[in-house]
Design an enzyme around this catalytic site. Sequence first.
Site, PDB file in Angstrom:
ATOM      1  N   ASN A   1      46.022  31.030  29.691  1.00  0.00           N
ATOM      2  CA  ASN A   1      47.381  31.127  30.218  1.00  0.00           C
ATOM      3  C   ASN A   1      47.251  31.216  31.742  1.00  0.00           C
ATOM      4  O   ASN A   1      46.898  32.262  32.271  1.00  0.00           O
ATOM      5  CB  ASN A   1      48.053  32.384  29.647  1.00  0.00           C
ATOM      6  N   TRP A   2      47.534  30.101  32.393  1.00  0.00           N
ATOM      7  CA  TRP A   2      47.330  30.055  33.852  1.00  0.00           C
ATOM      8  C   TRP A   2      48.427  30.815  34.600  1.00  0.00           C
ATOM      9  O   TRP A   2      48.336  31.011  35.809  1.00  0.00           O
ATOM     10  CB  TRP A   2      47.291  28.601  34.334  1.00  0.00           C
ATOM     11  N   LYS A   3      49.490  31.183  33.906  1.00  0.00           N
ATOM     12  CA  LYS A   3      50.635  31.876  34.521  1.00  0.00           C
ATOM     13  C   LYS A   3      51.132  31.075  35.733  1.00  0.00           C
ATOM     14  O   LYS A   3      51.036  29.843  35.711  1.00  0.00           O
ATOM     15  CB  LYS A   3      50.249  33.324  34.864  1.00  0.00           C
TER      16      LYS A   3
ATOM     17  N   HIS B   1      55.593  36.259  25.638  1.00  0.00           N
ATOM     18  CA  HIS B   1      54.612  36.958  26.474  1.00  0.00           C
ATOM     19  C   HIS B   1      55.262  38.209  27.063  1.00  0.00           C
ATOM     20  O   HIS B   1      56.445  38.190  27.407  1.00  0.00           O
ATOM     21  CB  HIS B   1      54.117  36.030  27.584  1.00  0.00           C
TER      22      HIS B   1
ATOM     23  N   GLU C   1      55.161  39.472  29.899  1.00  0.00           N
ATOM     24  CA  GLU C   1      55.760  39.284  31.224  1.00  0.00           C
ATOM     25  C   GLU C   1      57.161  38.696  31.098  1.00  0.00           C
ATOM     26  O   GLU C   1      58.043  39.004  31.898  1.00  0.00           O
ATOM     27  CB  GLU C   1      54.841  38.399  32.089  1.00  0.00           C
TER      28      GLU C   1
ATOM     29  N   GLU D   1      48.474  41.323  22.754  1.00  0.00           N
ATOM     30  CA  GLU D   1      48.158  41.600  24.152  1.00  0.00           C
ATOM     31  C   GLU D   1      48.724  42.963  24.548  1.00  0.00           C
ATOM     32  O   GLU D   1      49.925  43.065  24.841  1.00  0.00           O
ATOM     33  CB  GLU D   1      48.768  40.524  25.055  1.00  0.00           C
TER      34      GLU D   1
ATOM     35  N   GLY E   1      45.746  42.072  33.117  1.00  0.00           N
ATOM     36  CA  GLY E   1      45.539  42.014  34.559  1.00  0.00           C
ATOM     37  C   GLY E   1      45.104  43.324  35.180  1.00  0.00           C
ATOM     38  O   GLY E   1      45.108  43.474  36.399  1.00  0.00           O
TER      39      GLY E   1
ATOM     40  N   SER F   1      42.573  41.282  29.977  1.00  0.00           N
ATOM     41  CA  SER F   1      41.304  41.475  30.701  1.00  0.00           C
ATOM     42  C   SER F   1      40.084  41.032  29.890  1.00  0.00           C
ATOM     43  O   SER F   1      39.024  41.649  29.952  1.00  0.00           O
ATOM     44  CB  SER F   1      41.163  42.924  31.159  1.00  0.00           C
TER      45      SER F   1
ATOM     46  N   GLY G   1      44.006  35.259  30.745  1.00  0.00           N
ATOM     47  CA  GLY G   1      44.774  35.083  31.978  1.00  0.00           C
ATOM     48  C   GLY G   1      43.843  34.793  33.141  1.00  0.00           C
ATOM     49  O   GLY G   1      43.373  33.672  33.332  1.00  0.00           O
ATOM     50  N   GLY G   2      43.540  35.820  33.916  1.00  0.00           N
ATOM     51  CA  GLY G   2      42.734  35.670  35.140  1.00  0.00           C
ATOM     52  C   GLY G   2      41.460  34.851  34.969  1.00  0.00           C
ATOM     53  O   GLY G   2      41.175  33.946  35.778  1.00  0.00           O
TER      54      GLY G   2
HETATM   55  P1  13P Z   1      44.509  38.804  31.902  1.00  0.00           P
HETATM   56  O1  13P Z   1      43.405  38.102  31.142  1.00  0.00           O
HETATM   57  O2  13P Z   1      44.598  38.387  33.331  1.00  0.00           O
HETATM   58  O3  13P Z   1      44.480  40.273  31.691  1.00  0.00           O
HETATM   59  O4  13P Z   1      45.893  38.284  31.249  1.00  0.00           O
HETATM   60  C1  13P Z   1      46.035  38.281  29.887  1.00  0.00           C
HETATM   61  C2  13P Z   1      47.291  37.563  29.534  1.00  0.00           C
HETATM   62  O5  13P Z   1      48.376  38.035  29.804  1.00  0.00           O
HETATM   63  C3  13P Z   1      47.184  36.258  28.876  1.00  0.00           C
HETATM   64  O6  13P Z   1      48.407  35.825  28.400  1.00  0.00           O
END
Ligand code: 13P
Length: 252
Positions: free
Chosen positions: A9-11, A96, A98, A168, A174, A213, A234-235
């Site tokens: 997930n590149w956000k 998600h 977020e 998640e 993050g 993470s 994510g990251g």
């Molecule tokens: P991180 O891997 O940056 O913690 O993000 C996880 C995430 O929200 C994937 O959708």
Amino acid sequence: MRKKIVAGNWKMNTLPAEGVELAQGVVAKSAEVCDCVNFIVCPPFTHLAQVAEALKGSKVELGAQNCAAEAKGAYTGEVAASMIAALGCKYVILGHSERRQYYGETSETLNKKMEQAYANGLTPIYCVGENLDEREAGNHFAVCKAQIEEVVFNLTEEQFKNLVIAYEPVWAIGTGKTATAEQAQEIHAYIREVLAAKFGELAAECPILYGGSCKPSNAAEIFAKEDVDGGLIGGAALKAEDFIAIGKGFMA
Ligand code: 13P
């Protein structure tokens, strides 16, 4: 045998050229990982088409990070499920944390988005997870159960067969704080139990991904757990090398 999936997930990261470069890196390195691992990348809407082009002929699949709750029409700024499907997306991330937290997405909206996804042949990656207060109060089971009952329980069996779930925990997203492999297994097994109450033995086929993470150094331990079928990253998905190294966690 459940599908093993590592989804990125590149956000809201990467400009189009950077996204294409990242996708090319993922494609090149994906050859290092056994075909039993399914890689998915979910770039921003703006470069789905260019990334689709970069993925052509590879085993890496494309997903979007969201879709509209409506089919089409006067919804300024929204992107319909039919549009992302037309660009080559096979998956769409829905629910998600977020989006729930910053954009007020409720189960009611998510039910509509799920319908749109299925109507356009997309496989939803439906996210659930508790925040820190809920975890500390011991409410994480109840929170995940409600997020599943209010949305996933409205699916038909045929739709459910085409669903991926991502657990998640918000406190791990993050933050660098990962759930332990034991914590992940505990709640993944619980989620599968909840799914089985409605869908019976089909629940055993549903991939449940861990997200929060997840990185090359902890993926193997988490993925080794029976009810963890991969990760939503994510990251670490923003570096082709790390993303692929996470996939190698299945080969450890
Ligand atoms: P991180 O891997 O940056 O913690 O993000 C996880 C995430 O929200 C994937 O959708």
